[in-house]
Structures are given as C-alpha cells and as structure tokens.
Design a protein around this motif. Structure first.
Motif: not given
Length: 108
Positions: A3-5, A7-20
């Motif tokens: 979860f995003c630090d 806004c609290g939304s669920m994040m998705k993965t893109e390569g080696d990053m979590w993206v909101c």
C-alpha cells in the motif's frame, strides 16, 4: 500486496519498483519482505468442505426450512462457516433431520 505510503492506495509492481496508480508515488521493491507476503497464487478455488464425519448433533441448531430432497418444510440443522475471503459472507450448511440430505447456501 503493498500500500502507498502517501495516499494508502494499493500499489502495483513495475520491474523493481512499487508504483501507485493513484498518486504516482514509487518505492523500491524489497525481496525479503515480498518473500514473507501471502499470495493467492497456487490456491485452489471452491475447495470442498467435508462434513461427512461430523456427528449430526454437533452440526448446530435447527430451523424450519424446505429440504430439496424431501421437497417439504422440515426441521433442519444448520451451521455457518467462513470458507471464502473475510470480506464475503459466511456459507450456511444444512442437514435435513428427516432424510439426512446435506446442502449449502451462499449469498451471491
């Protein structure tokens, strides 16, 4: 699941990053933390619950309901169990006290 630090939304993965998707916040993925996460991959859906070894007296209280086998309103024992995810309603298991027929009901 992360979860995003911001806004609290669920994040998705893109390569080696979590993206909101909501606010665009990004952070590096942590392999050790992700290895400890519980995933749904490989879990079977619709797992059957075997009630055959349960004594009729242990199944629960009774209620008057139409038995699909007898096709009449009968006294049936019922039990409620949470067999799906926590945000879904419980499943009701019924056993006719006359013929022993067993069935279940789910809210859809």
């Amino acid at each position: 699941m992360e979860f995003c630090d911001e806004c609290g939304s669920m994040m998705k993965t893109e390569g080696d990053m979590w993206v909101c998707d909501s606010c665009g916040f990004e952070k590096l993925r942590d392999e050790a933390k992700e290895a400890a996460m519980t995933t749904t991959q490989g879990q079977e859906e619709g797992e059957l619950v075997d009630m055959s070894d349960v004594d009729a007296a242990e199944i629960g209280p009774t209620v008057e309901q139409k038995c699909p086998e007898c096709d009449e309103v009968r006294s049936v024992r019922y039990e409620m169990k949470q067999i799906r995810s926590a945000d879904e309603s419980e499943t009701r298991f019924f056993t006719c006290t006359e013929c022993g027929h067993k069935w279940r009901e789910d809210d859809h």
